[in-house]
Design an enzyme around this catalytic site. Structure first.
Site, PDB file in Angstrom:
ATOM      1  N   VAL A  82      53.752  53.267  46.254  1.00 54.13           N
ATOM      2  CA  VAL A  82      53.245  54.553  46.707  1.00 54.13           C
ATOM      3  C   VAL A  82      54.399  55.545  46.786  1.00 54.13           C
ATOM      4  O   VAL A  82      55.471  55.232  47.309  1.00 54.13           O
ATOM      5  CB  VAL A  82      52.556  54.415  48.078  1.00 54.13           C
ATOM      6  CG1 VAL A  82      52.186  55.777  48.657  1.00 54.13           C
ATOM      7  CG2 VAL A  82      51.313  53.534  47.952  1.00 54.13           C
ATOM      8  N   GLU A 174      69.908  33.927  64.945  1.00 54.40           N
ATOM      9  CA  GLU A 174      69.379  32.808  64.166  1.00 54.40           C
ATOM     10  C   GLU A 174      70.202  32.581  62.904  1.00 54.40           C
ATOM     11  O   GLU A 174      70.504  31.427  62.546  1.00 54.40           O
ATOM     12  CB  GLU A 174      67.913  33.085  63.848  1.00 54.40           C
ATOM     13  CG  GLU A 174      67.037  33.004  65.099  1.00 54.40           C
ATOM     14  CD  GLU A 174      65.653  33.596  64.941  1.00 54.40           C
ATOM     15  OE1 GLU A 174      64.799  33.347  65.805  1.00 54.40           O
ATOM     16  OE2 GLU A 174      65.423  34.348  63.969  1.00 54.40           O
ATOM     17  N   ASP A 303      55.208  48.527  61.983  1.00 56.80           N
ATOM     18  CA  ASP A 303      56.562  49.060  62.140  1.00 56.80           C
ATOM     19  C   ASP A 303      56.664  50.523  61.750  1.00 56.80           C
ATOM     20  O   ASP A 303      57.667  51.179  62.044  1.00 56.80           O
ATOM     21  CB  ASP A 303      57.552  48.259  61.277  1.00 56.80           C
ATOM     22  CG  ASP A 303      57.760  46.848  61.788  1.00 56.80           C
ATOM     23  OD1 ASP A 303      57.280  46.548  62.886  1.00 56.80           O
ATOM     24  OD2 ASP A 303      58.404  46.055  61.077  1.00 56.80           O
TER      25      ASP A 303
END
Length: 426
Positions: A82, A174, A303
């Site tokens: 887009v 992590e 988000d």
């Protein structure tokens, strides 16, 4: 606002957690749905770092969007990028010059990396948002060890065996934990000219502590667990430069050939497409129903949306929040189609924060309950397996974790992708 069921066309841009939840919840609603994404797969981003650090294969955390909706005749999937939105003409503009008309539009286009105005750093410090990012990072990690094995110069060898992770949120913690385990517990028996246990793993954070969204006690535990694994945790030390040969932390230059960016994200350009206000991260300002201002036919979720919780804090950019927003907008659309009153304003329900440190420690914050260590790791693992799509994926991920635990070996240590500019070799 009431919508007619007769050939009502809903266009959803983005097949992430928010978009996928929305489309699933509208099954049987009598809509024509077009789902547009620039990639052909839905990605389970919370486990993306395990692809980057050789634990999981790409196919274990990503699924073709067409396969997910093959039984839904009401859903058309388009692989396209887009370029904008013609809000007055009610069209989604694609980069090939074509357009997709809509009656209702939902933008769920997610986020990308933010380098705080230093976009030139991206060439040297990739972020972790896509499968391509993960396989690039995996390739650089493994090539660093391979090149160190045949490097005669001790200074260059040390730079190759220095790994920097910038940002100590869940992703950074992590990543650093698994990289340390890989270097210090897994690979050392396989090389003859280097001792991978001498590798340096740096976790660099400009703030005062790791996992700042967690309670201080869990943050302190996470830092201690990282240091036990051999990670050097550098707090209050902002990065001032990143180059091909290393990073500058404050005024200290550190030779380092593998850098991973986990420090910041920015929303997609959805706000610019609509010409509406955005926050500092570029997230579009929406009302309590997740509508764009003065555009009841346009929703912005996940988000991409800037929204506050009941206690005045931003809704976090995590999967549970995105899924809740997708479900809420699905209820609004169903109500409009039925000519009923819309549900009340969106209310985010926080389900807790989770982060893992290596293969046997984690921290869990449910608000009313805080856990750490082995039991937290089990809860973290069960929660992630539960949210995976499909029984096959759950079994595959569970087996990969079990194999890693009992054998001490990672199962996805393949160096892939050819050499191509402008990618920097470690």
């Amino acid at each position: 606002m009431q919508a007619s069921r007769d050939d009502h066309h809903l266009v959803v841009v983005g097949a992430g957690f928010a978009g996928l939840q929305l489309v699933r919840d509208l099954a049987g609603a009598g809509l024509r749905i077009t789902l547009i994404d620039q990639r052909n797969h839905h990605l389970f981003q919370p486990l993306l770092y395990q692809v980057a650090t050789t634990i999981l294969a790409t196919s274990e955390i990503a699924w073709p969007v067409r396969r997910l909706f093959r039984e839904r005749a009401d859903v058309t999937t388009l692989l396209a990028e887009v370029s904008g939105v013609d809000a007055d003409g009610k069209r989604v503009l694609l980069d090939d010059g074509s357009a997709v008309p809509y009656d209702t539009l939902v933008l769920a286009t997610g986020a990308r990396h933010s380098y705080f105005g230093r976009d030139e750093w991206e060439a040297f410090a990739p972020g972790l948002k896509t499968l391509e990012d993960a396989t690039t990072i995996r390739r650089r990690l493994l090539l660093a060890f391979e090149q160190a094995e045949r490097e005669a110069d001790p200074t260059m060898r040390q730079a190759l065996l220095t790994f920097a992770v910038i940002g100590a949120g869940p992703t950074g913690v992590e990543l650093a934990g698994i990289i340390a385990e890989l270097a210090k517990q897994i690979l050392w028996r396989e090389f003859r000219n280097i001792d991978t246990r001498e590798a340096r793993v740096l976790l660099i954070e400009a703030g005062a502590r790791v996992l700042p969204a967690f309670p201080v006690s869990l943050s302190d535990y996470a830092q201690a667990a990282l240091e036990k694994l051999g990670v050097e945790v550098l707090l209050g030390r902002p990065v001032s430069d990143i180059r091909a040969d290393g990073v500058t932390i404050g005024t200290e230059a550190v030779g380092c050939r593998t850098v991973v960016w986990a420090a910041g994200v920015a929303a997609s350009p959805a706000a610019a497409w609509l010409g509406i206000a955005a926050d500092r991260a570029g997230r579009a300002s929406v009302d309590a129903n997740l509508n764009a201002p003065a555009r009841p036919e346009i929703f912005v979720i996940g988000d991409t949306a800037a929204l506050m919780t009941a206690d005045g804090k931003p809704v976090p950019g995590i999967a549970p929040a995105a899924k809740q927003q997708g479900a809420h907008v699905a209820r609004i659309i169903r109500a409009r189609l039925a000519g009923k009153a819309a549900p009340g304003p969106f209310r985010y329900r926080h389900q807790g924060n989770l982060a893992t440190i290596g293969k046997s420690a984690a921290v869990v914050d449910f608000g009313w309950l805080q856990l750490r260590g082995w039991i937290a790791w089990w809860i973290w693992g069960i929660a992630h397996i539960f949210f995976l799509i499909g029984a096959r994926s759950r079994v595959a991920v569970a087996w990969s974790w079990f194999w890693t635990f009992i054998s001490g070996q990672h199962s996805a240590r393949l160096i892939t992708q050819g050499r191509k500019a402008p990618e920097r070799e470690p």
